[in-house]
Design an enzyme around this catalytic site. Structure first.
Site, PDB file in Angstrom:
ATOM      1  N   SER A 103       1.255  -1.401   0.027  1.00 59.53           N
ATOM      2  CA  SER A 103       0.138  -0.078   0.014  1.00 59.53           C
ATOM      3  C   SER A 103       0.679   0.954   0.550  1.00 59.53           C
ATOM      4  O   SER A 103       2.225   1.103   0.183  1.00 59.53           O
ATOM      5  CB  SER A 103      -1.116  -0.398   1.086  1.00 59.53           C
ATOM      6  OG  SER A 103      -0.389   0.179   2.184  1.00 59.53           O
ATOM      7  N   GLY A 104       0.260   2.628  -0.526  1.00 61.37           N
ATOM      8  CA  GLY A 104       1.115   3.440   0.033  1.00 61.37           C
ATOM      9  C   GLY A 104       2.288   4.203  -0.622  1.00 61.37           C
ATOM     10  O   GLY A 104       2.307   3.742  -2.192  1.00 61.37           O
ATOM     11  N   GLY A 143       5.072   2.025  -0.644  1.00 59.76           N
ATOM     12  CA  GLY A 143       5.385   1.206  -1.489  1.00 59.76           C
ATOM     13  C   GLY A 143       5.001   0.035  -2.676  1.00 59.76           C
ATOM     14  O   GLY A 143       5.358   0.173  -3.906  1.00 59.76           O
ATOM     15  N   TYR A 198       5.811   6.652  16.302  1.00 61.79           N
ATOM     16  CA  TYR A 198       6.266   7.178  15.515  1.00 61.79           C
ATOM     17  C   TYR A 198       7.377   7.996  15.438  1.00 61.79           C
ATOM     18  O   TYR A 198       8.671   7.990  15.012  1.00 61.79           O
ATOM     19  CB  TYR A 198       4.981   7.549  14.647  1.00 61.79           C
ATOM     20  CG  TYR A 198       5.184   7.542  13.168  1.00 61.79           C
ATOM     21  CD1 TYR A 198       4.917   6.515  12.148  1.00 61.79           C
ATOM     22  CD2 TYR A 198       6.267   9.051  12.966  1.00 61.79           C
ATOM     23  CE1 TYR A 198       5.624   6.616  10.580  1.00 61.79           C
ATOM     24  CE2 TYR A 198       5.728   9.283  11.143  1.00 61.79           C
ATOM     25  CZ  TYR A 198       5.959   8.183  10.142  1.00 61.79           C
ATOM     26  OH  TYR A 198       6.625   8.262   8.502  1.00 61.79           O
TER      27      TYR A 198
END
Length: 327
Positions: free
Chosen positions: A26-27, A29, A165
């Site tokens: 997803s995203g 990648g 994060y």
């Protein structure tokens, strides 16, 4: 080799790049896989979901790539070593290793469960460490290759409510700098891509312990721009590549006016990124992946939404400046 097969000599002499991408379902990648596929690269795609990877691999094959699927949890060091071994067994070498797997969690540090905090670090930091440890012996034998680590603008500055994060991304940048120094003269390049807020599904998949809904800080850059920076990383002399000029400019405020930056960052989180209410806490996809491939984009760059968020940002800035001017 793992299965005893010999490497096809024709494949050994194939000049097409061999690219391994983690977090490929997803995203950023997924968009990176497509971009390398258009160049005819030979791809080894990894993420936690086999079915999601098959969707992305089919797209890449339609674009002309030879794409292989290796379901891999990057928190499992042995599995990541198997991923690297599979790439070499299939194609004879690794030219570019893209460490991209990442998860997100929102919540004040004291509200986040310790296992969620740890798992974000295991994925975002140790996943990169495991990837480099797996790829490096093969790159050493080749005496060439590129390690591309996808970090974040949050590798250089913090924000409330996303401490795991930020902690992991700060560490990735330090890890990459140490690697770069150790690998001088080896023929192996270390490159870091630091995107600002990117329009991907990661925000919809994030763990959330805030009691409120979340959305990214505008303006969100396109994952296509980030994928382009990843693709170009191996041919650039520059070690670090920032993506997203508007948010990257805030580093000046962070470095030279930290009190202003802290006040603005806190206000933005409370009034822009967090909104509405959310009745239940959720671990999102921190521990388990979605069953299907997610799109490259998260829908955060739609015209009406961008206008609304931009307007909110302008009001926020004006309110903050007015407040500071009264002090």
């Amino acid at each position: 080799m793992r299965d005893g097969r010999k490497i096809d000599k024709r494949r050994r002499g194939d000049s097409r790049q061999v690219v391994v991408i983690t977090g490929a379902s997803s995203g950023i990648g997924r968009e990176t896989a497509r971009r390398f596929a258009r160049r005819g690269a030979r791809l080894v795609l990894a993420s936690r979901s086999a079915s999601a990877l098959e969707t992305v691999a089919a797209e890449c094959r339609e674009l002309g790539a030879d794409a292989r699927v290796v379901p891999t949890d990057v928190t499992d060091e042995a599995a990541v070593k198997e991923l690297a071994a599979h790439a070499v067994a299939a194609f004879g070498r690794i030219d570019v290793w893209v460490g991209n797997a990442s998860v997100f969690a929102y919540g004040r540090f004291e509200d986040l469960p310790s296992d969620v905090f740890r798992q974000v670090l295991e994925t975002n930091l140790m996943g990169q460490v495991h990837g480099v440890r797996a790829a490096l012996p093969h790159l050493r034998r080749q005496r060439k290759g590129t390690l591309v680590l996808v970090a974040s603008l949050y590798s250089r500055m913090g924000s409330p409510a996303i401490s795991p994060y930020v902690t992991g991304k700060f560490a990735v940048l330090g890890f990459a700098e140490c690697l770069r120094q150790e690998l001088r003269g080896s023929g192996i390049r270390v490159r870091v891509v630091l995107p600002a807020t990117t329009d991907t599904p990661v925000f919809r998949h994030a763990a959330n312990y805030t009691g409120r809904k979340v959305r990214p800080l505008p303006p969100a850059v396109s994952p296509t721009r980030v994928a382009r920076a990843i693709e170009r990383a191996s041919s650039r002399r520059r070690h670090n590549a920032f993506v997203g000029r508007v948010q990257t400019a805030s580093l000046l405020v962070h470095d030279f006016a930290p009190r202003v930056f802290d006040a603005a960052s806190s206000w933005q989180m409370r009034h822009i990124q967090l909104h509405g209410s959310l009745p239940e806490d959720s671990a999102g996809t921190v521990f388990s992946p979605p069953s299907a491939a997610s799109p490259s984009t998260g829908g955060w760059r739609s015209g009406p939404l961008r206008a609304a968020l931009a307007g909110t940002g302008i009001v926020a800035a004006a309110a903050l400046l007015t407040r500071r001017g009264r002090r």
